[in-house]
Design a protein around this motif. Structure first.
Motif, PDB file in Angstrom:
ATOM      1  N   GLN A  54      43.458  45.407  23.227  1.00 49.82           N
ATOM      2  CA  GLN A  54      43.170  46.043  21.944  1.00 49.82           C
ATOM      3  C   GLN A  54      44.448  46.455  21.198  1.00 49.82           C
ATOM      4  O   GLN A  54      44.553  46.291  19.977  1.00 49.82           O
ATOM      5  N   THR A  55      45.428  46.981  21.930  1.00 48.82           N
ATOM      6  CA  THR A  55      46.672  47.405  21.280  1.00 48.82           C
ATOM      7  C   THR A  55      47.359  46.232  20.606  1.00 48.82           C
ATOM      8  O   THR A  55      47.845  46.335  19.463  1.00 48.82           O
ATOM      9  N   LEU A  56      47.393  45.094  21.276  1.00 49.20           N
ATOM     10  CA  LEU A  56      48.040  43.915  20.703  1.00 49.20           C
ATOM     11  C   LEU A  56      47.288  43.411  19.473  1.00 49.20           C
ATOM     12  O   LEU A  56      47.887  43.035  18.460  1.00 49.20           O
ATOM     13  N   ILE A  57      45.973  43.402  19.572  1.00 48.73           N
ATOM     14  CA  ILE A  57      45.155  42.965  18.433  1.00 48.73           C
ATOM     15  C   ILE A  57      45.385  43.887  17.238  1.00 48.73           C
ATOM     16  O   ILE A  57      45.533  43.433  16.093  1.00 48.73           O
ATOM     17  N   ASP A  58      45.436  45.207  17.500  1.00 49.50           N
ATOM     18  CA  ASP A  58      45.672  46.180  16.427  1.00 49.50           C
ATOM     19  C   ASP A  58      47.039  45.978  15.770  1.00 49.50           C
ATOM     20  O   ASP A  58      47.247  46.363  14.613  1.00 49.50           O
ATOM     21  N   ARG A  59      47.985  45.394  16.513  1.00 53.40           N
ATOM     22  CA  ARG A  59      49.335  45.181  15.973  1.00 53.40           C
ATOM     23  C   ARG A  59      49.510  43.794  15.358  1.00 53.40           C
ATOM     24  O   ARG A  59      50.617  43.376  15.054  1.00 53.40           O
ATOM     25  N   GLY A  60      48.409  43.063  15.205  1.00 56.95           N
ATOM     26  CA  GLY A  60      48.456  41.802  14.474  1.00 56.95           C
ATOM     27  C   GLY A  60      48.594  40.561  15.315  1.00 56.95           C
ATOM     28  O   GLY A  60      48.836  39.468  14.784  1.00 56.95           O
ATOM     29  N   ILE A  61      48.436  40.691  16.650  1.00 58.05           N
ATOM     30  CA  ILE A  61      48.482  39.514  17.519  1.00 58.05           C
ATOM     31  C   ILE A  61      47.067  38.935  17.605  1.00 58.05           C
ATOM     32  O   ILE A  61      46.122  39.652  17.936  1.00 58.05           O
ATOM     33  N   HIS A  62      46.929  37.651  17.311  1.00 55.33           N
ATOM     34  CA  HIS A  62      45.603  37.029  17.369  1.00 55.33           C
ATOM     35  C   HIS A  62      45.122  36.981  18.815  1.00 55.33           C
ATOM     36  O   HIS A  62      45.898  36.708  19.735  1.00 55.33           O
ATOM     37  N   ALA A  63      43.834  37.215  19.013  1.00 52.60           N
ATOM     38  CA  ALA A  63      43.255  37.264  20.364  1.00 52.60           C
ATOM     39  C   ALA A  63      43.499  35.973  21.141  1.00 52.60           C
ATOM     40  O   ALA A  63      43.708  36.011  22.366  1.00 52.60           O
ATOM     41  N   ASP A  64      43.510  34.841  20.440  1.00 56.32           N
ATOM     42  CA  ASP A  64      43.729  33.563  21.123  1.00 56.32           C
ATOM     43  C   ASP A  64      45.172  33.412  21.637  1.00 56.32           C
ATOM     44  O   ASP A  64      45.460  32.531  22.441  1.00 56.32           O
ATOM     45  N   ASN A  65      46.065  34.249  21.141  1.00 55.66           N
ATOM     46  CA  ASN A  65      47.466  34.177  21.537  1.00 55.66           C
ATOM     47  C   ASN A  65      47.813  35.192  22.634  1.00 55.66           C
ATOM     48  O   ASN A  65      48.992  35.406  22.915  1.00 55.66           O
ATOM     49  N   ILE A  66      46.808  35.809  23.232  1.00 58.29           N
ATOM     50  CA  ILE A  66      47.049  36.807  24.277  1.00 58.29           C
ATOM     51  C   ILE A  66      46.680  36.201  25.630  1.00 58.29           C
ATOM     52  O   ILE A  66      45.511  35.885  25.890  1.00 58.29           O
ATOM     53  N   LEU A  67      47.672  36.007  26.472  1.00 53.23           N
ATOM     54  CA  LEU A  67      47.465  35.475  27.818  1.00 53.23           C
ATOM     55  C   LEU A  67      47.215  36.617  28.790  1.00 53.23           C
ATOM     56  O   LEU A  67      47.921  37.628  28.752  1.00 53.23           O
ATOM     57  N   LYS A  68      46.221  36.433  29.680  1.00 52.53           N
ATOM     58  CA  LYS A  68      45.835  37.508  30.595  1.00 52.53           C
ATOM     59  C   LYS A  68      45.923  37.026  32.037  1.00 52.53           C
ATOM     60  O   LYS A  68      45.299  36.029  32.397  1.00 52.53           O
ATOM     61  N   TYR A  69      46.730  37.750  32.833  1.00 50.83           N
ATOM     62  CA  TYR A  69      46.988  37.343  34.217  1.00 50.83           C
ATOM     63  C   TYR A  69      46.636  38.450  35.199  1.00 50.83           C
ATOM     64  O   TYR A  69      46.803  39.633  34.907  1.00 50.83           O
ATOM     65  N   GLY A  70      46.195  38.030  36.353  1.00 53.29           N
ATOM     66  CA  GLY A  70      46.080  38.921  37.500  1.00 53.29           C
ATOM     67  C   GLY A  70      47.115  38.538  38.541  1.00 53.29           C
ATOM     68  O   GLY A  70      47.245  37.355  38.869  1.00 53.29           O
ATOM     69  N   PHE A  71      47.881  39.516  39.029  1.00 51.32           N
ATOM     70  CA  PHE A  71      48.843  39.330  40.116  1.00 51.32           C
ATOM     71  C   PHE A  71      48.368  40.207  41.266  1.00 51.32           C
ATOM     72  O   PHE A  71      48.341  41.438  41.122  1.00 51.32           O
ATOM     73  N   VAL A  72      47.987  39.605  42.400  1.00 52.44           N
ATOM     74  CA  VAL A  72      47.463  40.417  43.500  1.00 52.44           C
ATOM     75  C   VAL A  72      48.298  40.176  44.759  1.00 52.44           C
ATOM     76  O   VAL A  72      48.810  39.071  44.995  1.00 52.44           O
ATOM     77  N   PHE A  73      48.440  41.235  45.561  1.00 52.93           N
ATOM     78  CA  PHE A  73      49.352  41.230  46.704  1.00 52.93           C
ATOM     79  C   PHE A  73      48.620  41.535  48.006  1.00 52.93           C
ATOM     80  O   PHE A  73      47.716  42.375  48.054  1.00 52.93           O
ATOM     81  N   GLN A  74      49.051  40.871  49.051  1.00 54.06           N
ATOM     82  CA  GLN A  74      48.697  41.237  50.425  1.00 54.06           C
ATOM     83  C   GLN A  74      49.976  41.084  51.249  1.00 54.06           C
ATOM     84  O   GLN A  74      50.349  39.978  51.654  1.00 54.06           O
ATOM     85  N   GLY A  75      50.677  42.210  51.451  1.00 55.81           N
ATOM     86  CA  GLY A  75      52.005  42.138  52.047  1.00 55.81           C
ATOM     87  C   GLY A  75      52.920  41.367  51.109  1.00 55.81           C
ATOM     88  O   GLY A  75      52.986  41.647  49.909  1.00 55.81           O
ATOM     89  N   LYS A  76      53.621  40.357  51.643  1.00 59.51           N
ATOM     90  CA  LYS A  76      54.518  39.546  50.819  1.00 59.51           C
ATOM     91  C   LYS A  76      53.789  38.377  50.147  1.00 59.51           C
ATOM     92  O   LYS A  76      54.382  37.649  49.355  1.00 59.51           O
ATOM     93  N   LYS A  77      52.526  38.191  50.467  1.00 58.34           N
ATOM     94  CA  LYS A  77      51.767  37.100  49.871  1.00 58.34           C
ATOM     95  C   LYS A  77      51.251  37.508  48.495  1.00 58.34           C
ATOM     96  O   LYS A  77      50.737  38.610  48.304  1.00 58.34           O
ATOM     97  N   VAL A  78      51.394  36.606  47.522  1.00 56.20           N
ATOM     98  CA  VAL A  78      50.990  36.875  46.147  1.00 56.20           C
ATOM     99  C   VAL A  78      50.054  35.771  45.673  1.00 56.20           C
ATOM    100  O   VAL A  78      50.256  34.591  45.968  1.00 56.20           O
ATOM    101  N   LEU A  79      49.007  36.149  44.934  1.00 59.64           N
ATOM    102  CA  LEU A  79      48.108  35.188  44.308  1.00 59.64           C
ATOM    103  C   LEU A  79      48.019  35.532  42.823  1.00 59.64           C
ATOM    104  O   LEU A  79      47.804  36.684  42.450  1.00 59.64           O
ATOM    105  N   ILE A  80      48.182  34.510  41.979  1.00 57.73           N
ATOM    106  CA  ILE A  80      48.156  34.693  40.530  1.00 57.73           C
ATOM    107  C   ILE A  80      47.023  33.868  39.947  1.00 57.73           C
ATOM    108  O   ILE A  80      46.797  32.709  40.329  1.00 57.73           O
ATOM    109  N   GLY A  81      46.299  34.455  39.008  1.00 55.46           N
ATOM    110  CA  GLY A  81      45.249  33.749  38.286  1.00 55.46           C
ATOM    111  C   GLY A  81      45.245  34.184  36.831  1.00 55.46           C
ATOM    112  O   GLY A  81      45.870  35.183  36.466  1.00 55.46           O
ATOM    113  N   ALA A  82      44.542  33.423  35.981  1.00 53.06           N
ATOM    114  CA  ALA A  82      44.518  33.718  34.544  1.00 53.06           C
ATOM    115  C   ALA A  82      43.090  33.712  34.046  1.00 53.06           C
ATOM    116  O   ALA A  82      42.210  33.049  34.612  1.00 53.06           O
ATOM    117  N   LYS A  83      42.870  34.442  32.964  1.00 54.35           N
ATOM    118  CA  LYS A  83      41.541  34.508  32.334  1.00 54.35           C
ATOM    119  C   LYS A  83      41.461  33.450  31.253  1.00 54.35           C
ATOM    120  O   LYS A  83      42.314  33.433  30.352  1.00 54.35           O
TER     121      LYS A  83
END
Length: 564
Positions: free
Chosen positions: A535-564
């Motif tokens: 919402q903050t980015l949209i309010d500042r004039g960034i189009h919703a289609d230009n907003i990339l959304k990522y999840g970074f999750v950890f288990q010890g040193k292991k990392v898994l990344i995914g995107a919406k």
């Protein structure tokens, strides 16, 4: 034509006799002598003229220069005729511990003993005085050839005694960079040994010594009284918070303007942004002398002072610090201020126990400045005052960015590949890169108080600082701020509104509520949507289609990344 600008000269006579550019600080001699303090400890950031000041004091008072006032005759101190009579009339012992940067106690103690022994050699002329006994001469020659650790404690006071026999006057004793051995001892793990050694040396030299007239110690920090100065109740302490001698170290604004005019160099406003910002006592607009002189010589705005040291201790403390410390460093690097208590007495062996000690060290070292002070609860609640702190200037900001970037040297972050994959939504490469980064750097953050329990958080906040340093030209990076109905973890807002923005939610695998890292990732991405972090980015004039959304999750040193 302006005087010659030279870097790094620390011998006062050389500077004056060779007509090197010099800002007249000789008024310090008068102010210090008139104050009549027995022993003075002065703390200032590195390369702020402490050594040159000590050389100036030695050159003014030492009997070696009796009847040789020429270097002072065109300077402020010579305007007071009282000082004509005392120039060159005292024995002076001048030592520096600046080179005591050893990795073991054995080497450090040997180094200190050699420094004291070399000081004896500098005063061999007293052997020709005719007043010393044969026993005195034997002791002098022995100490000047080789000094054992058990003899070092009383060696400086012994030298003062011999000088008193020769000249009938007590000695002025000057010790420059007194705290360098203690900083190295903390970093290299021999703190208690060096403290025991120096406590005895300082007590014999500055407290129980009947042959000391006055003394000055200089350093970067005020080491706690309990650590090193427990016996010195005659110590006048002058820190960066003190008003005493506030304008005697560093350049004032008027001095900088005069220097720029003399040398015909200058974008004053740019110099102010880069090198101003130091505050000593109630005097603001103190400029970094090392950087100003370097700028006068080169004409280029660069991080001269900040890059003149490895900054090893600062890097270690921030890298290994708690997540809350890194969050505050993120705010500082974003140009914000923070509030903290300040303890002027640095306890090196407790630096890893809390952020107050670390921020106190950063203030003493010149990396942070005090903007304001809040005493509102001091009287009623008997608590310490709070200080509003900010990075000192652009040079310090530049230093921290490089420091954070260097944490990830030889990784995809430093090399730019990670950021490229982030904006290309290359999930496969992001996972490869992030796991490589975690494996190679994770352990450097998993230290300090309660290691491993908060390791993912420590790593994550270190990662954020590194990412901030690498993307600052094109993005404003913030973390843990309010947006929508919750607090996002990381937001990368483009300076050009047509570019893509990024939101990252970090989560640690919870084995009690989640079956796999995939479950954790699903929860992270869902949280971004449910809490409307965009919402903050949209309010500042960034189009919703230009907003990339990522999840970074950890288990010890292991990392898994995914995107919406």
């Amino acid at each position: 034509m302006g005087r010659t600008v030279a870097i790094g000269l620390q011998d006062f006579s050389d500077v004056i006799e060779k007509n090197i550019f010099y800002v007249d600080k000789t008024d310090f001699i008068k102010r210090w002598w008139d104050q009549n303090d027995a022993v003075t400890l002065i703390t200032r950031p590195r390369r702020f003229g402490k050594t040159l000041t000590m050389s100036m004091v030695e050159r003014f008072f030492s009997v070696k220069y009796a009847g040789m006032p020429n270097v002072f005759q065109n300077l402020k101190i010579w305007n007071d005729e009282r000082y004509h009579k005392i120039q060159g009339t005292y024995p002076v012992i001048f030592l520096s511990f600046a080179k005591v940067k050893d990795t073991t106690y054995t080497e450090a103690s040997k180094n200190i003993c050699k420094i004291i022994s070399d000081t004896y050699k500098e005063h061999e002329y007293i052997l020709c005085n005719g007043t010393l006994s044969e026993d005195d001469k034997t002791m002098f020659r022995k100490h000047s050839n080789e000094l054992a650790e058990n003899e070092a404690k009383d060696a400086i006071s012994d030298l003062a005694r011999l000088m008193y026999k020769c000249y009938g006057k007590k000695a002025i004793i000057l010790l420059d960079e007194y705290d360098t051995p203690m900083q190295e001892a903390y970093v290299n793990g021999y703190w208690q040994e060096i403290v025991n050694f120096l406590r005895s040396l300082f007590n014999s030299t500055f407290k129980t010594n009947p042959y000391i007239e006055r003394g000055i110690l200089t350093g970067i920090t005020r080491v706690s009284k309990e650590s090193i100065f427990s016996d010195l109740n005659n110590l006048a302490v002058v820190t960066t918070i003190s008003d005493k001698y506030a304008d005697c170290f560093g350049f004032t604004e008027s001095e900088v303007k005069s220097a720029l005019n003399e040398q015909g160099v200058g974008d004053f406003e740019a110099v102010k942004k880069w090198y101003d910002g130091f505050i000593f006592g109630s005097i603001k607009d103190i400029y970094n002398p090392w950087s100003v002189i370097s700028y006068l010589q080169s004409g280029n705005l660069e991080a001269y002072w900040a890059n003149s040291s490895s900054n090893t201790l600062v890097s270690k403390l921030v890298r290994e610090g708690e997540p809350e410390l890194k969050e505050k460093m993120e705010l500082l690097c974003a140009g914000k201020s923070i509030w903290s208590e300040i303890d002027e007495q640095i306890v090196y062996n407790q630096l890893d126990l809390g952020e107050v000690a670390i921020f106190s060290l950063l203030v003493a070292s010149g990396y942070l400045k005090i903007i304001s002070r809040d005493d509102s609860n001091v009287a009623d609640l008997a608590v310490e005052p709070l200080y509003e702190l900010a990075l000192t200037n652009l040079e310090v900001l530049s230093m921290f960015r490089k420091l954070f970037s260097d944490w990830f040297a030889n990784t995809p972050i430093k090399e730019g590949r990670f950021v490229t994959a982030l904006f290309n939504q290359d999930i496969k490469m992001l996972n490869i890169y992030m796991n490589d980064i975690a494996v190679s750097t994770f352990s450097s953050f998993d230290v300090g108080v309660a290691p491993s329990q908060r390791a993912p958080e420590r790593f994550y906040h270190g990662f954020v600082l590194g990412l901030m340093a690498e993307t600052v030209r094109n993005y404003v990076l913030t973390s843990n701020r309010e947006s929508g109905y919750g607090r996002y973890d990381v937001m990368m807002e483009p300076r050009n509104k047509s570019d893509k923005a990024v939101i990252i939610e970090f989560k640690v695998f919870d084995e009690e509520t989640e079956k796999s890292l995939e479950d954790t990732l699903t929860a992270a991405l869902k949280q971004i949507e449910d809490k409307k972090y965009d919402q903050t980015l949209i309010d500042r004039g960034i189009h919703a289609d230009n907003i990339l959304k990522y999840g970074f999750v950890f288990q010890g040193k292991k990392v898994l990344i995914g995107a919406k």
